[in-house]
Design a protein around this motif. Structure first.
Motif, short mmCIF file in Angstrom:
data_model
loop_
_atom_site.label_atom_id
_atom_site.label_comp_id
_atom_site.label_asym_id
_atom_site.label_seq_id
_atom_site.Cartn_x
_atom_site.Cartn_y
_atom_site.Cartn_z
N HIS A 257 0.95 -1.03 -0.39
CA HIS A 257 -0.11 0.00 -0.02
C HIS A 257 0.89 1.18 -0.10
CE1 HIS A 257 -3.66 -1.74 -0.03
NE2 HIS A 257 -4.48 -2.64 1.08
N THR A 258 1.94 1.40 0.57
CA THR A 258 2.83 1.82 0.20
C THR A 258 3.19 2.23 -0.85
OG1 THR A 258 4.19 1.81 2.12
CG2 THR A 258 5.37 3.65 1.50
N TRP A 259 3.50 1.36 -1.49
CA TRP A 259 4.11 2.11 -3.31
C TRP A 259 2.75 2.23 -3.81
CZ3 TRP A 259 1.49 -0.44 -7.34
CH2 TRP A 259 1.99 -0.77 -8.93
N ASP A 260 1.30 1.78 -3.92
CA ASP A 260 0.08 2.17 -4.43
C ASP A 260 0.11 3.45 -3.59
OD1 ASP A 260 -0.38 -0.14 -4.73
OD2 ASP A 260 -2.47 -0.25 -3.28
N LEU A 261 0.57 4.09 -2.75
CA LEU A 261 0.76 4.96 -2.56
C LEU A 261 1.33 6.60 -3.11
CD1 LEU A 261 -1.16 7.87 -0.81
CD2 LEU A 261 0.46 7.38 1.02
N SER A 262 2.91 5.92 -3.16
CA SER A 262 3.94 6.24 -4.10
C SER A 262 3.66 6.68 -4.81
CB SER A 262 4.74 5.53 -3.54
OG SER A 262 6.01 6.04 -4.37
N GLU A 263 2.83 5.65 -5.93
CA GLU A 263 2.24 5.99 -7.39
C GLU A 263 1.14 6.78 -7.99
OE1 GLU A 263 3.38 4.02 -10.39
OE2 GLU A 263 5.14 3.66 -9.13
N ALA A 264 0.45 6.98 -6.65
CA ALA A 264 -0.58 7.70 -6.90
C ALA A 264 0.12 9.26 -6.47
CB ALA A 264 -1.71 7.66 -5.25
N LEU A 265 0.69 9.69 -5.72
CA LEU A 265 1.65 10.56 -5.42
C LEU A 265 2.39 10.94 -6.88
CD1 LEU A 265 1.35 10.95 -1.29
CD2 LEU A 265 -0.36 12.12 -2.58
N ASP A 266 2.57 10.87 -7.58
CA ASP A 266 3.98 10.67 -8.18
C ASP A 266 4.59 10.73 -8.07
OD1 ASP A 266 4.64 11.36 -10.98
OD2 ASP A 266 4.61 13.42 -10.60
N ARG A 267 5.55 9.69 -6.84
CA ARG A 267 6.86 9.29 -6.11
C ARG A 267 7.18 10.35 -5.53
NH1 ARG A 267 7.87 5.46 -11.68
NH2 ARG A 267 6.50 4.46 -11.74
N PRO A 268 6.88 10.90 -4.51
CA PRO A 268 7.41 11.89 -3.85
C PRO A 268 8.85 11.49 -3.31
CG PRO A 268 5.82 11.68 -2.62
CD PRO A 268 5.64 10.65 -4.17
N LEU A 269 9.19 9.95 -3.06
CA LEU A 269 9.91 9.71 -1.67
C LEU A 269 11.08 8.55 -2.81
CD1 LEU A 269 8.51 10.03 1.55
CD2 LEU A 269 9.76 11.88 0.29
N GLU A 270 12.03 8.46 -2.35
CA GLU A 270 12.15 7.41 -2.76
C GLU A 270 12.05 5.73 -1.83
OE1 GLU A 270 16.51 5.18 -3.97
OE2 GLU A 270 17.19 7.48 -4.21
N ALA B 107 12.27 -3.84 -7.34
CA ALA B 107 11.80 -4.91 -6.52
C ALA B 107 10.30 -4.76 -6.21
CB ALA B 107 12.45 -4.60 -4.89
N TYR B 108 10.05 -3.67 -6.50
CA TYR B 108 8.37 -3.01 -6.19
C TYR B 108 7.70 -3.01 -7.11
CZ TYR B 108 9.38 -0.44 -1.04
OH TYR B 108 9.82 -0.33 -0.41
N GLU B 109 8.62 -3.10 -8.23
CA GLU B 109 7.27 -3.11 -9.37
C GLU B 109 7.40 -4.84 -9.49
OE1 GLU B 109 10.71 -1.58 -12.41
OE2 GLU B 109 8.58 -1.12 -13.18
N ARG B 110 7.73 -5.33 -9.14
CA ARG B 110 7.88 -7.24 -9.11
C ARG B 110 6.83 -7.89 -7.98
NH1 ARG B 110 12.62 -9.27 -7.06
NH2 ARG B 110 14.13 -7.64 -7.22
N LEU B 111 6.97 -6.56 -6.68
CA LEU B 111 6.12 -6.81 -5.18
C LEU B 111 4.53 -7.22 -6.64
CD1 LEU B 111 4.52 -8.01 -2.90
CD2 LEU B 111 5.58 -5.02 -2.19
N ALA B 112 4.27 -5.48 -6.73
CA ALA B 112 3.27 -4.99 -7.57
C ALA B 112 2.75 -6.21 -8.51
CB ALA B 112 3.02 -3.68 -8.02
N ALA B 113 3.49 -6.44 -9.28
CA ALA B 113 2.93 -7.66 -10.82
C ALA B 113 2.13 -9.37 -9.95
CB ALA B 113 4.21 -7.74 -11.39
N TRP B 114 2.84 -9.02 -8.34
CA TRP B 114 2.83 -10.18 -7.78
C TRP B 114 1.45 -9.97 -7.38
CZ3 TRP B 114 4.02 -14.85 -8.95
CH2 TRP B 114 3.01 -16.11 -8.41
N LEU B 115 1.71 -9.62 -7.39
CA LEU B 115 -0.04 -8.94 -6.31
C LEU B 115 -1.48 -8.49 -7.27
CD1 LEU B 115 1.14 -7.37 -3.38
CD2 LEU B 115 0.47 -9.56 -3.35
N GLY B 116 -0.83 -8.03 -8.61
CA GLY B 116 -2.23 -8.36 -9.38
C GLY B 116 -1.68 -6.65 -10.12
N ARG B 117 -1.07 -5.74 -9.65
CA ARG B 117 -1.13 -3.97 -9.92
C ARG B 117 -0.07 -3.68 -11.01
NH1 ARG B 117 -2.30 -4.74 -4.28
NH2 ARG B 117 -3.18 -3.81 -3.03
N MET B 118 -0.74 -2.91 -11.19
CA MET B 118 0.37 -2.01 -12.41
C MET B 118 1.02 -0.47 -11.45
SD MET B 118 -1.73 -2.00 -15.94
CE MET B 118 -1.91 -3.44 -15.71
#
Length: 200
Positions: free
Chosen positions: A131-144, A184-195
Motif C-alpha cells: 500500500h505504500t507503493w500504491d500511495l507513492s504511485e498515486a502521489l507521483d513518487r515523491p520519495l525514494e 523490487a517494488y514493480e515485482r511485488l506489485a506485479a505479483w499482487l496483480g497491480r500495475m
C-alpha cells in the motif's frame, strides 16, 4: 516444531522500517490529492489512507492479544487534516503491542486464518509495503522507497499467495508479468496483480 514459520526472520525490525517509510510518505499528501486515483482501483487516496490506518489498528489489536477481526479495516473517523497524526499515533501503539518476543509464537486470528504471530506480522509487512507503493504511485513518487522492504514483502507474498492465478476469494488479483529488469517494488506489485497508474 513448525519449521516453515520458525525459519522466517523476525518481522518486527522490518515492520518498524516499513511504518517509518509509510509515515514519511503520508506527510507529503496534499489536500488536493485526496480524491486522486491509486493502483487499487476501488480506493482513492483518502480511502487508501483510511485502509492503511485501519489495517495498522487491526494488527495492533492482534499484537495486544485482541481479536483483530473485530476491528474494521478502515479508519473513517479521521478528518482530512489529521492523517499524519492518526498514523503516527497508531504506529506507536502497534510497535509497543509487538515488543514482547512471545507475540511471535502465540497463535493469532487474522483475516486469512489462525497463524503464529510471526506469520501474521509478516503478512502485514507485505500489506503495508504494497500500500505504500500504491500511495507513492498515486502521489507521483515523491520519495525514494527502500527496496529491501519490497524484497521482504515479496518473499512474504510468495508464501501467502504461492499460486499466480487467484479467484474471487482473494483480496488480490491474479499475478501480472513484471517488466524486464523490474525493481523490487514493480515485482511485488506485479505479483499482487497491480500495475503502475501510468500503465493502468
Amino acid at each position: 516444531m513448525n519449521t516453515v514459520h520458525t525459519a522466517q526472520p523476525d518481522p518486527r525490525p522490518v515492520y518498524a522500517r516499513a511504518t517509518a517509510q509509510a509515515a514519511a510518505l503520508i506527510k507529503t499528501v496534499r489536500p488536493e490529492q485526496l480524491t486522486g486515483p491509486t493502483p487499487c482501483a476501488e480506493f482513492d487516496v483518502r480511502t487508501l489512507l483510511s485502509h492503511v490506518v485501519g489495517g495498522t489498528r487491526r494488527i495492533a489489536v492482534v499484537g495486544e492479544g485482541g481479536d483483530g477481526l473485530a476491528v474494521r479495516p478502515f479508519a473513517d473517523e479521521v478528518t482530512d487534516d489529521a492523517w499524519t497524526a492518526a498514523y503516527d499515533d497508531i504506529v506507536v501503539r502497534v510497535l509497543a503491542a509487538w515488543a514482547d518476543d512471545a507475540r511471535l509464537t502465540a497463535p493469532v486470528r487474522v483475516p486469512w486464518g489462525e497463524v503464529p504471530g510471526r506469520a501474521a506480522l509478516s503478512g502485514y509487512v507485505m500489506e503495508l509495503v504494497a500500500h505504500t507503493w500504491d500511495l507513492s504511485e498515486a502521489l507521483d513518487r515523491p520519495l525514494e522507497l527502500d527496496p529491501e522492504l519490497a524484497e521482504f514483502a515479496l518473499a512474504a507474498a510468495h508464501r501467502a499467495l504461492p499460486e499466480a492465478e487467484r479467484g474471487a476469494e482473494f483480496p488480490f488479483d491474479s499475478a501480472r508479468p513484471a517488466p524486464e529488469g523490474a525493481g523490487a517494488y514493480e515485482r511485488l506489485a506485479a505479483w499482487l496483480g497491480r500495475m503502475p497508474l501510468s500503465r493502468a
